[in-house]
Design an enzyme around this catalytic site. Structure first.
Site, PDB file in Angstrom:
ATOM      1  N   THR A  61       0.885  -1.232   0.099  1.00  0.00           N
ATOM      2  CA  THR A  61       0.158  -0.033   0.056  1.00  0.00           C
ATOM      3  C   THR A  61       0.723   1.382  -0.131  1.00  0.00           C
ATOM      4  O   THR A  61       2.248   1.150   0.347  1.00  0.00           O
ATOM      5  CB  THR A  61      -0.853  -0.129   1.356  1.00  0.00           C
ATOM      6  OG1 THR A  61      -1.581  -1.291   1.194  1.00  0.00           O
ATOM      7  CG2 THR A  61      -1.503   1.220   1.663  1.00  0.00           C
TER       8      THR A  61
ATOM      9  N   ARG B 211     -13.970  -7.694  -0.189  1.00  0.00           N
ATOM     10  CA  ARG B 211     -13.147  -7.320   0.964  1.00  0.00           C
ATOM     11  C   ARG B 211     -12.705  -5.980   0.842  1.00  0.00           C
ATOM     12  O   ARG B 211     -12.196  -5.499  -0.023  1.00  0.00           O
ATOM     13  CB  ARG B 211     -12.250  -8.576   1.053  1.00  0.00           C
ATOM     14  CG  ARG B 211     -11.225  -8.098   2.287  1.00  0.00           C
ATOM     15  CD  ARG B 211     -10.023  -7.513   1.991  1.00  0.00           C
ATOM     16  NE  ARG B 211      -9.182  -7.407   2.949  1.00  0.00           N
ATOM     17  CZ  ARG B 211      -8.049  -6.598   3.201  1.00  0.00           C
ATOM     18  NH1 ARG B 211      -7.897  -5.578   2.164  1.00  0.00           N
ATOM     19  NH2 ARG B 211      -7.189  -6.493   4.216  1.00  0.00           N
ATOM     20  N   VAL B 212     -12.855  -5.280   2.013  1.00  0.00           N
ATOM     21  CA  VAL B 212     -12.231  -3.962   2.274  1.00  0.00           C
ATOM     22  C   VAL B 212     -11.459  -3.920   3.368  1.00  0.00           C
ATOM     23  O   VAL B 212     -11.828  -4.401   4.431  1.00  0.00           O
ATOM     24  CB  VAL B 212     -13.197  -2.900   2.029  1.00  0.00           C
ATOM     25  CG1 VAL B 212     -12.619  -1.461   2.284  1.00  0.00           C
ATOM     26  CG2 VAL B 212     -14.107  -2.775   0.884  1.00  0.00           C
ATOM     27  N   GLY B 213     -10.151  -3.628   3.238  1.00  0.00           N
ATOM     28  CA  GLY B 213      -9.410  -3.351   4.487  1.00  0.00           C
ATOM     29  C   GLY B 213      -9.243  -2.025   5.089  1.00  0.00           C
ATOM     30  O   GLY B 213     -10.160  -1.413   5.084  1.00  0.00           O
ATOM     31  N   ASP B 214      -8.111  -1.591   5.694  1.00  0.00           N
ATOM     32  CA  ASP B 214      -8.245  -0.527   6.734  1.00  0.00           C
ATOM     33  C   ASP B 214      -7.981   0.735   6.014  1.00  0.00           C
ATOM     34  O   ASP B 214      -8.672   2.007   6.488  1.00  0.00           O
ATOM     35  CB  ASP B 214      -7.169  -0.592   7.659  1.00  0.00           C
ATOM     36  CG  ASP B 214      -5.801  -0.627   7.206  1.00  0.00           C
ATOM     37  OD1 ASP B 214      -5.571  -1.465   6.055  1.00  0.00           O
ATOM     38  OD2 ASP B 214      -4.830  -0.102   7.373  1.00  0.00           O
TER      39      ASP B 214
ATOM     40  N   THR C 155      -0.086   0.979   7.000  1.00  0.00           N
ATOM     41  CA  THR C 155       0.113  -0.051   6.049  1.00  0.00           C
ATOM     42  C   THR C 155       0.299  -1.306   6.751  1.00  0.00           C
ATOM     43  O   THR C 155       1.097  -1.151   7.615  1.00  0.00           O
ATOM     44  CB  THR C 155       1.250   0.342   4.988  1.00  0.00           C
ATOM     45  OG1 THR C 155       1.167  -1.036   3.934  1.00  0.00           O
ATOM     46  CG2 THR C 155       2.729   0.341   5.596  1.00  0.00           C
ATOM     47  N   GLY C 156      -0.186  -2.288   6.335  1.00  0.00           N
ATOM     48  CA  GLY C 156      -0.095  -3.758   6.917  1.00  0.00           C
ATOM     49  C   GLY C 156      -1.258  -4.477   6.860  1.00  0.00           C
ATOM     50  O   GLY C 156      -2.115  -4.189   5.875  1.00  0.00           O
TER      51      GLY C 156
ATOM     52  N   GLY D  25      -4.667  -5.537   7.028  1.00  0.00           N
ATOM     53  CA  GLY D  25      -5.930  -4.456   7.161  1.00  0.00           C
ATOM     54  C   GLY D  25      -6.827  -4.746   8.182  1.00  0.00           C
ATOM     55  O   GLY D  25      -7.333  -3.857   8.955  1.00  0.00           O
TER      56      GLY D  25
END
Ligand code: ASP
Length: 329
Positions: free
Chosen positions: A189, A217-220, A240-241, A243
């Protein structure tokens, strides 16, 4: 006016970036891309421009680079497409814009800004967001424009192994191939944080998410308070990481809250969240942050994080590994 501090930091993902996996040429290319991205924002700040313009400009450079998992070079979903997420936030009034699961905007970060400035909403998703971005004349690309050969290979390899979603590194990490000490535990990211001469901070983050992701799917990254946050009363943060962990720990907002409510300085707040809160859950990754006082932090609990920053003297630094610092000028 020139005594008033400005600050800028960017990241291109955190993960298992072990010295020796990249060729010297790869490393030089990455340092150069990071420097260009930093410059894009820094020039705006030095000319007296806004932190919001600066973070957007830096992230757009990283999105256009195939080295990173955002825009061109984004990872594939399980069904072989790309779904992009991005968010931007302004610290002066905490206005924010985010998009998730979009398919055609050339620079997702510009799409997030359009949501902030041209709609009464904070977040738009999927087909509706795609339509909004067309209506607001953001440059569009076919979904396969984001393809790179390497991402296609990762997607196919992953499908052969059963197709479980994995966190993906930047392009460079994959050169390590089978020697990779911890495949999958790497990220790609991109993000930027900045402080302008008017004392305002801003943050921006953009990603393709995780490879072989399913079910929208959605991350942070696009979630305000998880992967992205900016507030002139505390700090601007981009994460970043992994999520899912960053969402559960509300990482970006937690850092800001520790400053506002517990009187922590930026460094302490960032270290507590990345090394205690996040780690206690098992979350890997890192953050970049700047405060209105001009402090800058780049903190990660992984062996490396692609990153660049401007120091208080105006020198530009780029780095990949934990112990790494290439000074430009
Ligand atoms: N945080 C991103 C996500 O989970 C991944 C990354 O940082 O590379 O979507």
């Amino acid at each position: 006016m020139n005594d008033v501090p400005i600050a800028m930091a960017i990241h291109g993902g955190a993960g298992v970036l072990t010295p020796g996996l990249l060729t010297t040429q790869d490393e030089s290319d990455i340092h150069e891309t990071l420097r260009r991205a930093l410059d894009a924002g820094q020039q705006i700040l030095e000319a007296g421009g806004s932190s919001l313009d600066a973070v957007e400009a830096s992230v757009a450079v990283l999105e256009d680079s195939p080295w990173f998992n955002a825009g061109k070079g984004a990872v594939f979903t399980d069904d072989g497409r790309h779904e992009l997420d991005a968010a931007i936030m302004r610290g002066s009034d905490r206005n924010a814009g985010a998009i998730a699961g979009v398919h055609h905007v050339r620079n997702p970060i510009r799409g997030a800004r359009a949501v902030m400035e041209c709609s009464e909403h904070v977040m738009l998703i999927g087909e509706g967001a795609d339509r909004f971005l067309v209506e607001h004349q953001l440059p569009q690309v076919a979904n396969d424009w984001y393809d790179t050969e390497l991402r296609r290979r990762q997607w196919q390899d992953n499908r052969l192994k059963g197709g479980a979603p994995t966190l993906e590194p930047s392009e460079a990490d994959h050169r390590g191939g089978q020697d990779d000490p911890a495949p999958g535990h790497k990220f790609g990211t991109v993000g930027a944080v900045a402080l302008d001469r008017h004392g305002h901070v801003a943050a921006a983050t953009s990603t393709g998410g995780i490879t072989n992701k399913r079910y929208s799917r959605v991350g942070d990254t696009p979630l305000i308070g998880a992967g992205t946050w900016a507030d002139d009363r505390s700090a601007a943060i981009s994460a970043t990481g992994h999520g899912e962990y960053f969402i559960r720990a509300a990482v970006a907002h937690d850092i800001a809250a520790r400053m506002r409510h517990a009187g922590k300085d930026l460094e302490a707040a960032c270290h507590e969240v990345v090394f205690q809160e996040l780690k206690a859950l098992g979350g890997q990754g890192g953050i970049i942050a700047v405060s209105p006082a001009g402090d800058t932090q780049l903190v990660f609990n992984t062996p490396g994080m692609y990153r660049a920053w401007r120091d208080r003297q105006g020198r530009r630094h780029t780095a990949i590994y934990a112990k790494d610092d290439r000074v430009h000028d």
